[in-house]
Write an enzyme that holds these catalytic residues in place. Structure first.
Site, PDB file in Angstrom:
ATOM      1  N   ASP A  81       0.853  -1.196   0.000  1.00  0.00           N
ATOM      2  CA  ASP A  81       0.000   0.000   0.000  1.00  0.00           C
ATOM      3  C   ASP A  81       0.885   1.240   0.000  1.00  0.00           C
ATOM      4  O   ASP A  81       2.122   1.155  -0.019  1.00  0.00           O
ATOM      5  CB  ASP A  81      -0.990   0.000   1.165  1.00  0.00           C
ATOM      6  N   ARG A 180      -5.097  -5.160  -0.216  1.00  0.00           N
ATOM      7  CA  ARG A 180      -3.710  -4.842  -0.596  1.00  0.00           C
ATOM      8  C   ARG A 180      -3.114  -5.962  -1.434  1.00  0.00           C
ATOM      9  O   ARG A 180      -2.350  -5.717  -2.372  1.00  0.00           O
ATOM     10  CB  ARG A 180      -2.856  -4.653   0.654  1.00  0.00           C
TER      11      ARG A 180
END
Length: 298
Positions: A81, A180
């Site tokens: 991320d 993610r």
């Protein structure tokens, strides 16, 4: 303070534990817990149990989830991320050459029942310690893949820029799915890397974020859902009478009657009180988790 369930819209930049700590002060009790965290970068729905309703959280953790997210294609990061250190970026010409149909095919490949390796900085425990704690201590962490279900992975908008692509997506998925990891795996499959830049949880089971209260100015007493209402929205229900309420409260089994075989069940008694979570064993219902009647405070 009454026991019950709170729907809170977590703001960006704070941890889920920060939200719990705030609600503990507002509710005047340390008996506050959550049914699944959000990263500090993420916003959206947190389910918080207050008082005796913390016992209910176990039955909410496994509910399916919905997210809105933005995936940036062009490079990955150490955390998958925007908060991680960036990996080497893909050649801008290669990123620009990624076709819409290739993105659609990549998303389709990550839809359905899939094997997913969680991010190394996830909260998954490895030998009793969180993976992210091991990573912060300088350890190399390799997590085993887990089977998850992505029931929808929908592209809402695609924006092309110099050196990267941004995808706004909607994801419906089973509990335990890492958005993610979807961003990472989509970018890897396209050969350009990818990471998550925004995440908002919009639904947990039948609880939508539109019914959540912002943390600032939260009035716990006004926004709390009763234990019975919360259980009714998450579990099948069996209605019981006053004597059965007493019997379950003493740990006794009661006749199952027409109770469904699906387990677990919320046993709700007179005055709309959640008495217990029960399971059917043959022709009887037995208590899994009891909810003793609590004294309420102003």
């Amino acid at each position: 303070m009454n026991s019950g369930l709170l729907l809170v819209d977590k703001p960006q930049g704070i941890t889920s534990h920060d939200v719990v700590a705030r609600v503990r002060r507002l509710a005047g009790t340390r008996r506050v817990g959550h049914a699944g965290t959000l990263d500090p970068m993420a916003t959206g729905l947190l389910l918080l149990g207050v008082g005796g309703s913390t016992r209910l959280l176990h039955y909410l953790v496994g509910l399916d989830k919905q997210y809105l997210a933005t995936i940036r294609l062009g490079w990955g990061t150490t955390s998958d991320d925007a908060e991680g250190e960036p990996h080497e970026a893909a050649d801008p010409a290669r990123v620009a050459a990624v076709a819409d149909r290739a993105i659609a095919a990549g998303m389709a490949a990550l839809t359905g029942e899939i094997e997913q390796v969680p991010s190394s900085v996830s909260a998954v425990k490895v030998d009793g310690r969180r993976a992210y704690d091991r990573v912060r201590a300088g350890e190399q962490v390799e997590l085993a893949p887990r089977r998850v279900t992505v029931s929808a992975f929908e592209l809402l908008e695609l924006r092309r820029a110099d050196g990267h692509l941004d995808l706004d997506v909607r994801v419906d998925c089973s509990s335990g799915t890492y958005i993610r990891a979807l961003a990472r795996d989509l970018g890897a499959g396209l050969g350009v890397g990818g990471h998550l830049t925004a995440l908002r949880r919009t639904r947990i089971g039948s609880f939508p974020v539109e019914q959540a209260a912002p943390l600032d100015g939260l009035d716990v007493a006004a926004r709390i859902l009763s234990p019975a209402e919360a259980a009714r929205r998450a579990l099948p229900v069996v209605s019981i009478d006053a004597q059965q309420t007493i019997d379950l409260g003493h740990g006794k089994r009661i006749p199952a009657g027409e109770a469904p075989t699906k387990q677990p069940l919320a046993a709700i008694g007179p005055a709309d009180r959640l008495v217990a979570i029960v399971e059917r064993r043959g022709d009887e219902l037995r208590v899994i988790t009891g909810f003793p009647q609590e004294e309420t405070t102003p």
